[in-house]
Design a protein around this motif. Structure first.
Motif, PDB file in Angstrom:
ATOM      1  N   ILE A 154       3.106  -9.594 -45.104  1.00 43.77           N
ATOM      2  CA  ILE A 154       3.378 -10.974 -44.710  1.00 43.77           C
ATOM      3  C   ILE A 154       2.167 -11.845 -45.012  1.00 43.77           C
ATOM      4  CG2 ILE A 154       3.868 -12.501 -42.756  1.00 43.77           C
ATOM      5  CD1 ILE A 154       5.438 -10.164 -41.508  1.00 43.77           C
ATOM      6  N   ALA A 155       0.973 -11.345 -44.663  1.00 48.49           N
ATOM      7  CA  ALA A 155      -0.251 -12.106 -44.921  1.00 48.49           C
ATOM      8  C   ALA A 155      -0.429 -12.362 -46.412  1.00 48.49           C
ATOM      9  CB  ALA A 155      -1.456 -11.354 -44.367  1.00 48.49           C
ATOM     10  N   ARG A 156      -0.103 -11.393 -47.225  1.00 49.28           N
ATOM     11  CA  ARG A 156      -0.338 -11.515 -48.666  1.00 49.28           C
ATOM     12  C   ARG A 156       0.689 -12.399 -49.370  1.00 49.28           C
ATOM     13  NH1 ARG A 156      -0.771  -6.528 -53.103  1.00 49.28           N
ATOM     14  NH2 ARG A 156      -1.234  -7.870 -54.904  1.00 49.28           N
ATOM     15  N   TRP A 157       1.958 -12.276 -48.972  1.00 48.70           N
ATOM     16  CA  TRP A 157       3.021 -12.879 -49.770  1.00 48.70           C
ATOM     17  C   TRP A 157       3.705 -14.084 -49.120  1.00 48.70           C
ATOM     18  CZ3 TRP A 157       2.774 -11.436 -54.564  1.00 48.70           C
ATOM     19  CH2 TRP A 157       2.358 -10.149 -54.894  1.00 48.70           C
ATOM     20  N   SER A 158       3.446 -14.359 -47.855  1.00 47.72           N
ATOM     21  CA  SER A 158       4.177 -15.453 -47.206  1.00 47.72           C
ATOM     22  C   SER A 158       3.806 -16.792 -47.831  1.00 47.72           C
ATOM     23  CB  SER A 158       3.880 -15.480 -45.705  1.00 47.72           C
ATOM     24  OG  SER A 158       2.543 -15.859 -45.463  1.00 47.72           O
ATOM     25  N   ASN A 159       4.742 -17.729 -47.769  1.00 48.31           N
ATOM     26  CA  ASN A 159       4.522 -19.056 -48.376  1.00 48.31           C
ATOM     27  C   ASN A 159       3.884 -20.035 -47.410  1.00 48.31           C
ATOM     28  OD1 ASN A 159       6.761 -19.337 -46.721  1.00 48.31           O
ATOM     29  ND2 ASN A 159       7.866 -20.679 -48.132  1.00 48.31           N
ATOM     30  N   ALA A 160       3.126 -19.518 -46.444  1.00 45.65           N
ATOM     31  CA  ALA A 160       2.356 -20.388 -45.549  1.00 45.65           C
ATOM     32  C   ALA A 160       1.160 -20.959 -46.306  1.00 45.65           C
ATOM     33  CB  ALA A 160       1.890 -19.601 -44.326  1.00 45.65           C
ATOM     34  N   ASP A 161       0.672 -22.109 -45.837  1.00 46.44           N
ATOM     35  CA  ASP A 161      -0.510 -22.711 -46.468  1.00 46.44           C
ATOM     36  C   ASP A 161      -1.781 -21.974 -46.078  1.00 46.44           C
ATOM     37  OD1 ASP A 161       1.024 -24.887 -47.586  1.00 46.44           O
ATOM     38  OD2 ASP A 161       1.101 -25.756 -45.575  1.00 46.44           O
ATOM     39  N   ILE A 162      -1.842 -21.523 -44.824  1.00 44.78           N
ATOM     40  CA  ILE A 162      -3.034 -20.870 -44.278  1.00 44.78           C
ATOM     41  C   ILE A 162      -2.616 -19.567 -43.614  1.00 44.78           C
ATOM     42  CG2 ILE A 162      -5.004 -21.087 -42.691  1.00 44.78           C
ATOM     43  CD1 ILE A 162      -5.092 -23.190 -44.876  1.00 44.78           C
ATOM     44  N   VAL A 163      -3.418 -18.520 -43.784  1.00 46.31           N
ATOM     45  CA  VAL A 163      -3.157 -17.227 -43.151  1.00 46.31           C
ATOM     46  C   VAL A 163      -4.351 -16.861 -42.277  1.00 46.31           C
ATOM     47  CG1 VAL A 163      -2.767 -14.762 -43.523  1.00 46.31           C
ATOM     48  CG2 VAL A 163      -1.696 -16.434 -45.045  1.00 46.31           C
ATOM     49  N   ILE A 164      -4.076 -16.519 -41.020  1.00 44.56           N
ATOM     50  CA  ILE A 164      -5.120 -16.054 -40.092  1.00 44.56           C
ATOM     51  C   ILE A 164      -4.709 -14.675 -39.594  1.00 44.56           C
ATOM     52  CG2 ILE A 164      -6.303 -16.467 -37.896  1.00 44.56           C
ATOM     53  CD1 ILE A 164      -5.967 -19.447 -38.381  1.00 44.56           C
ATOM     54  N   TYR A 165      -5.547 -13.692 -39.897  1.00 48.70           N
ATOM     55  CA  TYR A 165      -5.254 -12.306 -39.515  1.00 48.70           C
ATOM     56  C   TYR A 165      -6.236 -11.888 -38.425  1.00 48.70           C
ATOM     57  CZ  TYR A 165      -4.217  -7.317 -40.019  1.00 48.70           C
ATOM     58  OH  TYR A 165      -3.837  -6.015 -39.787  1.00 48.70           O
ATOM     59  N   VAL A 166      -5.706 -11.532 -37.259  1.00 45.42           N
ATOM     60  CA  VAL A 166      -6.533 -11.127 -36.121  1.00 45.42           C
ATOM     61  C   VAL A 166      -6.334  -9.632 -35.896  1.00 45.42           C
ATOM     62  CG1 VAL A 166      -7.050 -11.466 -33.682  1.00 45.42           C
ATOM     63  CG2 VAL A 166      -6.325 -13.413 -35.082  1.00 45.42           C
ATOM     64  N   GLY A 167      -7.357  -8.853 -36.199  1.00 49.57           N
ATOM     65  CA  GLY A 167      -7.330  -7.424 -35.909  1.00 49.57           C
ATOM     66  C   GLY A 167      -7.852  -7.214 -34.501  1.00 49.57           C
ATOM     67  N   CYS A 168      -6.948  -6.994 -33.568  1.00 51.40           N
ATOM     68  CA  CYS A 168      -7.306  -6.994 -32.147  1.00 51.40           C
ATOM     69  C   CYS A 168      -7.227  -5.589 -31.583  1.00 51.40           C
ATOM     70  CB  CYS A 168      -6.367  -7.935 -31.396  1.00 51.40           C
ATOM     71  SG  CYS A 168      -6.583  -7.952 -29.625  1.00 51.40           S
ATOM     72  N   GLY A 169      -8.360  -4.877 -31.593  1.00 49.70           N
ATOM     73  CA  GLY A 169      -8.403  -3.560 -30.977  1.00 49.70           C
ATOM     74  C   GLY A 169      -7.789  -2.449 -31.794  1.00 49.70           C
ATOM     75  N   GLU A 170      -7.525  -2.688 -33.076  1.00 51.96           N
ATOM     76  CA  GLU A 170      -6.947  -1.630 -33.900  1.00 51.96           C
ATOM     77  C   GLU A 170      -8.037  -0.689 -34.405  1.00 51.96           C
ATOM     78  OE1 GLU A 170      -3.489  -0.835 -34.744  1.00 51.96           O
ATOM     79  OE2 GLU A 170      -3.661  -1.853 -32.831  1.00 51.96           O
ATOM     80  N   ARG A 171      -7.613   0.408 -35.018  1.00 50.84           N
ATOM     81  CA  ARG A 171      -8.563   1.409 -35.501  1.00 50.84           C
ATOM     82  C   ARG A 171      -9.465   0.812 -36.580  1.00 50.84           C
ATOM     83  NH1 ARG A 171      -3.742   3.621 -34.734  1.00 50.84           N
ATOM     84  NH2 ARG A 171      -3.093   3.227 -36.877  1.00 50.84           N
ATOM     85  N   GLY A 172     -10.716   1.238 -36.557  1.00 48.94           N
ATOM     86  CA  GLY A 172     -11.702   0.691 -37.478  1.00 48.94           C
ATOM     87  C   GLY A 172     -11.353   0.915 -38.931  1.00 48.94           C
ATOM     88  N   ASN A 173     -10.787   2.088 -39.270  1.00 54.87           N
ATOM     89  CA  ASN A 173     -10.484   2.355 -40.676  1.00 54.87           C
ATOM     90  C   ASN A 173      -9.419   1.421 -41.209  1.00 54.87           C
ATOM     91  OD1 ASN A 173      -8.590   3.618 -39.004  1.00 54.87           O
ATOM     92  ND2 ASN A 173      -8.048   5.141 -40.557  1.00 54.87           N
ATOM     93  N   GLU A 174      -8.456   1.012 -40.344  1.00 51.17           N
ATOM     94  CA  GLU A 174      -7.428   0.078 -40.787  1.00 51.17           C
ATOM     95  C   GLU A 174      -8.036  -1.297 -41.058  1.00 51.17           C
ATOM     96  OE1 GLU A 174      -4.153  -0.108 -38.139  1.00 51.17           O
ATOM     97  OE2 GLU A 174      -3.439   1.915 -38.584  1.00 51.17           O
ATOM     98  N   LEU A 175      -8.914  -1.740 -40.157  1.00 49.71           N
ATOM     99  CA  LEU A 175      -9.529  -3.052 -40.347  1.00 49.71           C
ATOM    100  C   LEU A 175     -10.475  -3.053 -41.537  1.00 49.71           C
ATOM    101  CD1 LEU A 175     -10.309  -4.696 -36.897  1.00 49.71           C
ATOM    102  CD2 LEU A 175      -8.855  -5.516 -38.730  1.00 49.71           C
ATOM    103  N   VAL A 176     -11.180  -1.950 -41.750  1.00 47.07           N
ATOM    104  CA  VAL A 176     -12.051  -1.856 -42.932  1.00 47.07           C
ATOM    105  C   VAL A 176     -11.222  -1.992 -44.195  1.00 47.07           C
ATOM    106  CG1 VAL A 176     -13.496  -0.278 -44.277  1.00 47.07           C
ATOM    107  CG2 VAL A 176     -13.894  -0.554 -41.833  1.00 47.07           C
ATOM    108  N   ASP A 177     -10.048  -1.364 -44.198  1.00 56.11           N
ATOM    109  CA  ASP A 177      -9.155  -1.486 -45.352  1.00 56.11           C
ATOM    110  C   ASP A 177      -8.759  -2.941 -45.589  1.00 56.11           C
ATOM    111  OD1 ASP A 177      -7.370  -0.308 -47.425  1.00 56.11           O
ATOM    112  OD2 ASP A 177      -5.799  -1.108 -46.132  1.00 56.11           O
ATOM    113  N   VAL A 178      -8.460  -3.666 -44.495  1.00 53.40           N
ATOM    114  CA  VAL A 178      -8.121  -5.086 -44.610  1.00 53.40           C
ATOM    115  C   VAL A 178      -9.309  -5.881 -45.146  1.00 53.40           C
ATOM    116  CG1 VAL A 178      -7.535  -7.164 -43.305  1.00 53.40           C
ATOM    117  CG2 VAL A 178      -6.358  -5.024 -42.813  1.00 53.40           C
TER     118      VAL A 178
END
Length: 599
Positions: free
Chosen positions: A251-275
């Protein structure tokens, strides 16, 4: 804003909860705790004493150390320089922190969110002259923040009066004065390229409007079956391993929004590092430039302080509202609200508050609602319409959707994309379960689809969902007594549902061709599957055995065609439809001739 000189003392420490004695402190005020200067926020008052939740570990801090009141609530800096940034849960820029303290965030480190040394080219609003009446949301001018985003410099919400002066076009740092406004009491307000706003206070707007256009994500199961309007509230619940993070990243990559804000809230570190590693490398499908030019990230992993995790969602939604006020359509993704709720639970437990369901505080539902209600499509004070679409991932333990966070979220949101462990185990991605998912935006989205794509969209969608519902019923019969108990027409219904699941609903994020599907291609694929099914249905009524239809090479191609042609190759899809019609017509003619010979 400089720090005040009000100094108190620490009385008690209970993990991230610190009791201080500080005269004149106010509820919600930010404070610095101890010799290290740990940041915290006052959450309750007991006479002269205040209870503070700290955003950093209190290990090593002792009673008797100083506590300093800063004079303002937990706030974010809003101005040019946010786009492309990566911040922690309290809006400290991680790239600058890394330069100062290395790979680990040093406790008490204070780095401003916006670069004080960088200059921006300011172009004043030509419609404004000294003496003009200005108010909240008036556009003072613009700054080209990135090649993709034009940053509109707005009069802050609390300022209204006569424009005394406005700076000419030129380069300014964010603290330079670009305008002065005198209010009715004669007080002069100096305006710069940025201002502060408390994160727990929603930014004001002129009025709230209904959503009118869907958020196009390029994911068929979302856009076609369970659409989300711009300004809507959605949730992606699912157990571990079901693909929540991948859905949100798509959704963050392909959505037709003008601005994307991604909040990684308490998720595993390896997933956020990938992001954090992947997003800066991605190209924006709409501008052709880097995706980070219209994206900002808030990273707060599970090993970071729990209280900062709770603050990170408020920080993200406040920045989303800021860009909304400029007239942009913003999508904010929170991954995940379950970890945010766990932070609430830990803090409430340390405060000795009465727990309710599964240990969560009694105010869990109201806090969730308050966050989601900050989404919406609104009319701004001076920049037209804008919207915030808020989509939260939910991680119910064991995939139990009846647990408190999921059940309360389900009561609040409008679109529910329920992920299924069974589908994920079967490698069916996105693993959104079409039985338990829902969207309250279908009829509103239908107006857009009918106008932009085809007037048959809602009818085709209903036909597909009917087939999928029949598939669920017939599959139970097959599991009990075997497929031999079904008639040819029922077996063809199962085949039609299988074509929908494999040819339309399945979509690989790793497939270069099929990772994004335009609305036109989405409808073309759905229309093609329904047409193929209906042709087969009519042939079965003529007496054609279902086994003969199942042997057609067309069915195998139908399952693969989504990955054979891109969204720009709709002519090939149309050509395949003619191929289907010719093959079906040939079978019909053959069986009609055989029937005539028998007569």
């Amino acid at each position: 804003m400089s720090e005040t000189t009000r100094v108190g003392v620490i009385r008690d420490i209970n993990g991230p909860i610190v009791t201080i004695d500080l005269p004149g402190v106010r509820s919600g005020e930010q404070v610095k705790i101890g010799e290290l200067g740990l940041f915290g926020e006052v959450i309750s008052l007991r006479g002269r004493q205040a209870v503070v939740q700290t955003y950093e570990s209190t290990d090593g801090v002792r009673p008797g150390e100083p506590a300093v009141g800063l004079g303002w609530p937990l706030s974010v800096e809003l101005g040019p320089g946010l786009m492309g940034g990566i911040f922690d849960g309290v809006q400290r820029p991680l790239s600058k922190i890394a330069l100062e303290s290395g790979d680990y965030i040093r406790r008490g480190i204070s780095v401003p969110a916006l670069d004080r040394g960088r200059e921006w080219v300011f172009a004043p609003n030509p419609a404004l002259e000294p003496g003009a009446q200005v108010g909240p949301g008036t556009v003072l001018g613009t700054v080209q923040e990135t090649q993709t985003v034009l940053h509109r410099i707005l009069v802050p919400p609390h300022v209204v009066g006569d424009l005394v002066e406005i700076a000419p076009a030129g380069s300014y740092d964010i603290e330079s004065t670009i305008a002065r406004v005198r209010d009715q009491r004669g007080t002069s307000h100096r305006l710069s390229l940025y201002h502060r706003w408390p994160v727990r206070k929603p930014r004001p707007y002129l009025k709230r409007d209904d959503g009118i256009a869907p958020l196009i994500t390029g994911q068929r199961v979302i856009d076609t079956f369970f659409p989300q309007l711009k300004g809507g509230k959605g949730a992606v619940p699912g157990p571990f391993g079901a693909g929540k993070t991948v859905v949100q990243q798509q959704i963050a990559r392909w959505s037709n929004a003008d601005i994307v804000i991604y909040v990684g809230c308490g998720e595993r570190g390896n997933e956020l590092v990938d992001v954090l590693e992947t997003f800066p490398q991605l190209d924006d499908p709409y501008s052709g430039r880097k995706l980070m030019e219209r994206t900002l990230l808030v990273a707060n992993t599970s090993n970071m302080p729990v209280v900062a995790r709770e603050a990170s969602v408020y920080v993200g939604v406040t920045m989303a509202e800021y860009y909304r006020d400029m007239g942009y359509d913003v999508v904010m993704l929170a991954d995940s609200t379950s970890r945010w709720a766990e932070a609430l639970r830990e803090v409430s437990g340390r405060l000795g508050q009465m727990p309710v369901e599964e240990g969560y505080p009694a105010y869990l539902a109201s806090r969730l609602a308050a966050i989601y209600e900050r989404a919406g499509r609104i009319e701004t004070y001076g920049a037209g319409s804008g919207s915030v679409t808020l989509i939260g991932a939910v991680s119910p333990p064991g995939g139990d959707f009846s647990e408190p966070v999921t059940s309360h979220t389900k009561d609040i949101i409008e679109t529910f994309w329920a992920l299924s462990k069974e589908l994920a185990d079967a490698r069916h991605y996105p693993s959104i379960d079409w039985v338990t998912s829902f969207s309250s935006h279908v009829h509103a989205a239908a107006q857009w689809w009918h106008q932009e794509i085809s007037p048959d969209w809602e009818k085709r969608r209903a036909s597909a969902l009917t087939l999928l519902a029949r598939d669920a019923e017939l599959s139970r019969i097959v599991n009990l007594v075997g497929p031999e108990a079904l008639s040819d027409s029922q077996r063809w219904e199962l085949e039609g549902a299988s074509l929908i699941k494999e040819g339309v609903l399945q979509q690989s994020a790793l497939d270069e061709i099929d990772t994004f599907c335009s609305p036109a291609k989405q409808f073309a694929l759905l229309d093609l599957v329904i047409a193929l099914y209906q042709h087969g249905e009519s042939l079965i009524k003529l007496g054609v055995p279902v086994a003969e239809l199942q042997r057609l090479p067309l069915l195998a191609k139908m399952r693969r065609i989504k990955s054979m042609y891109s969204s720009e190759q709709l002519d090939q899809l149309q050509a395949f439809r003619h191929e289907v019609e010719q093959a079906m017509e040939a079978i019909r003619v053959e069986y009609a001739r055989q029937g005539a010979d028998r007569d």
